[in-house]
Write an enzyme that holds these catalytic residues in place. Structure first.
Site, PDB file in Angstrom:
ATOM      1  CD  GLU A 184      -2.542  -1.126   2.722  1.00 18.78           C
ATOM      2  OE1 GLU A 184      -2.415  -0.134   3.473  1.00 18.78           O
ATOM      3  OE2 GLU A 184      -3.259  -2.095   2.968  1.00 18.78           O
ATOM      4  CB  CYS A 235       3.004  -3.113  16.420  1.00 13.92           C
ATOM      5  SG  CYS A 235       4.757  -2.661  16.294  1.00 13.92           S
ATOM      6  CD  GLU A 260      11.622  -0.499  11.551  1.00 14.87           C
ATOM      7  OE1 GLU A 260      10.645  -0.107  12.185  1.00 14.87           O
ATOM      8  OE2 GLU A 260      12.531   0.266  11.182  1.00 14.87           O
ATOM      9  CB  SER A 282       8.148   6.375  10.538  1.00 11.07           C
ATOM     10  OG  SER A 282       7.512   6.058  11.757  1.00 11.07           O
ATOM     11  CB  CYS A 289       0.143   0.841   8.996  1.00 13.99           C
ATOM     12  SG  CYS A 289       1.711   0.285   8.492  1.00 13.99           S
TER      13      CYS A 289
HETATM   14  N1  SAH Z   1       7.688   0.328  11.231  1.00 11.20           N
HETATM   15  C1  SAH Z   1       7.783   1.745  11.176  1.00 11.20           C
HETATM   16  C2  SAH Z   1       6.982   2.384  10.041  1.00 11.20           C
HETATM   17  C3  SAH Z   1       5.604   1.829   9.779  1.00 11.20           C
HETATM   18  S1  SAH Z   1       4.370   2.162  11.024  1.00 11.20           S
HETATM   19  C4  SAH Z   1       7.391   2.352  12.520  1.00 11.20           C
HETATM   20  O1  SAH Z   1       7.051   1.594  13.430  1.00 11.20           O
HETATM   21  O2  SAH Z   1       7.448   3.554  12.681  1.00 11.20           O
HETATM   22  C5  SAH Z   1       4.158   3.904  10.914  1.00 11.20           C
HETATM   23  C6  SAH Z   1       3.409   4.525  12.059  1.00 11.20           C
HETATM   24  O3  SAH Z   1       2.025   4.112  12.010  1.00 11.20           O
HETATM   25  C7  SAH Z   1       3.932   4.110  13.428  1.00 11.20           C
HETATM   26  O4  SAH Z   1       4.149   5.263  14.212  1.00 11.20           O
HETATM   27  C8  SAH Z   1       2.805   3.279  13.991  1.00 11.20           C
HETATM   28  O5  SAH Z   1       2.760   3.390  15.391  1.00 11.20           O
HETATM   29  C9  SAH Z   1       1.580   3.866  13.314  1.00 11.20           C
HETATM   30  N2  SAH Z   1       0.418   2.964  13.248  1.00 11.20           N
HETATM   31  C10 SAH Z   1       0.390   1.692  12.810  1.00 11.20           C
HETATM   32  N3  SAH Z   1      -0.848   1.179  12.909  1.00 11.20           N
HETATM   33  C11 SAH Z   1      -1.645   2.142  13.395  1.00 11.20           C
HETATM   34  C12 SAH Z   1      -3.036   2.222  13.732  1.00 11.20           C
HETATM   35  N4  SAH Z   1      -3.853   1.188  13.571  1.00 11.20           N
HETATM   36  N5  SAH Z   1      -3.496   3.415  14.202  1.00 11.20           N
HETATM   37  C13 SAH Z   1      -2.668   4.470  14.373  1.00 11.20           C
HETATM   38  N6  SAH Z   1      -1.360   4.457  14.081  1.00 11.20           N
HETATM   39  C14 SAH Z   1      -0.838   3.302  13.612  1.00 11.20           C
END
Ligand code: SAH
Length: 350
Positions: free
Chosen positions: A93, A117, A169, A200, A342
């Protein structure tokens, strides 16, 4: 299934040798570069000033495109979400986020993600594979061409910002991300300012060390999600293996090196990450460091009971931080009606 290499996985500095090896003059290499990265050509036919013989030779050895647009969604708030199919059938995406005064492209760096996560849709299927540099760069080209065909009203021709905040990541796929950064910033590539690029990361120590060593000068966001190691491991089990202190120290070191303020991304999940005691501990961790905090209310997933924090809880959390002198911003998660968090669109399609 094996594929030809993607031509756009090469960085601009490698094209002189490519032209020389094919026995074409150096200026042909520069013309090819302009087609690939400046004009974003998605077909060989567009490269009208290049000799057919060289185009044939190139297309016999390289693939020009590795992404096929499968779905495009437009949200009420003008967020646009794209689902691309890769040559091996996997999907990724990308998102266009129009904001006041500028546009942001959000790119994926992996198919899936190994970080697990709890709040993230991309985590659900685990890591499938890394993206190549060409697959990262090509997302920008498709988004650009979509914007050209269908501009966001009120936005001029300014170059978009790029954030590596999509699936994956980025620091776990550093080799390809570093190459894509080279192409994005090279004068004879996309000539983008490092100021407009933001990585990020969930903060793997080895990845942060590689970033510090390479020092690309782009911005850094560290996704935290916990104010103690134990808290963090609960919502971010894999990133939680790097201690908070180590992740923060490495991020601060990168911040010093680049002279840029580091951003902390903090997802607000009701009852899990929105405690005022957590806000106070976070403030303490950040005191005396040039960091800012972006609070992101959870974009809820369809298969979990995690809920976003209430507006009130978000504001109270922010107040604890700002009262402690930490610059803190609330980032509304865009495109909720089109599953723009995401990995959500890919999940829905599976
Ligand atoms: N792996 C990297 C980049 C991808 S995630 C990282 O962890 O930063 C990018 C951002 O989206 C991260 O800050 C993550 O906490 C946030 N994120 C992922 N899923 C989410 C969700 N369902 N709601 C809000 N933020 C989210």
């Amino acid at each position: 299934m094996t594929h030809k290499p993607l031509l756009r996985s090469m960085v601009p500095a490698e094209f002189a040798a490519l032209a020389a090896a094919a026995g074409v003059p150096a200026y042909r290499g520069r013309q090819l570069l302009a087609w690939l990265f400046k004009h974003g050509a998605l077909s060989w036919d567009r490269m009208s000033n290049l000799p057919h013989s060289w185009r044939d030779l190139l297309s016999a050895t390289y693939d020009l495109t590795g992404l096929h647009l499968q779905e495009r969604q437009l949200a009420a708030d003008r967020t646009r979400k794209y689902l691309f199919q890769l040559r091996d059938g996997h999907t990724i995406e990308s998102v266009i986020i129009p904001m006041a005064g500028h546009i942001t492209f959000c790119l994926s760096t992996q198919v899936g993600c190994a970080m697990a996560c709890t709040f993230c849709a991309t985590a659900r299927g685990g890591l499938v594979r890394h993206l190549e540099a060409g697959e990262i760069i090509e997302q920008i080209l498709h988004l650009r061409s979509d914007l050209a065909a269908d501009p966001v009203p009120g936005q001029g021709n300014r170059q978009a910002n790029v954030v590596f905040m999509g699936m994956g990541e980025p620091l776990d796929n550093w080799q390809a991300v570093a190459r894509s950064l080279q192409t994005m910033m090279a004068e004879d590539g996309m000539a983008m300012s490092r100021r407009r690029i933001q990585i990020s990361t969930s903060g793997p120590a080895a990845g942060l060390q590689r970033l510090i060593a390479a020092s690309p000068g782009v911005g850094l966001t560290l996704s935290l999600g916990g104010s103690t190691d134990e808290e963090r491991r609960k919502v971010m089990p894999v990133p939680g293996r790097t201690t908070l202190q180590e992740a923060l120290q490495l991020a601060a070191k990168y911040g010093h090196q680049t002279g840029r303020r580091i951003t902390i991304a903090w997802v607000l999940i009701e009852g899990q990450t929105d405690g005022l005691d957590q806000a106070a501990r976070l403030a303490q961790l950040l005191t005396g460091r040039d960091f800012q905090v972006n609070l992101i209310p959870l974009n809820p997933l369809d298969d979990s009971r995690l809920e976003p924090s209430s507006e009130r809880a978000v504001q109270d959390f922010q107040k604890v931080l700002t009262d402690a002198g930490v610059p803190t911003f609330i980032r509304a998660s865009g495109g909720r009606d089109i599953a723009a968090a995401c990995g959500q669109l890919r999940r829905r399609r599976q």
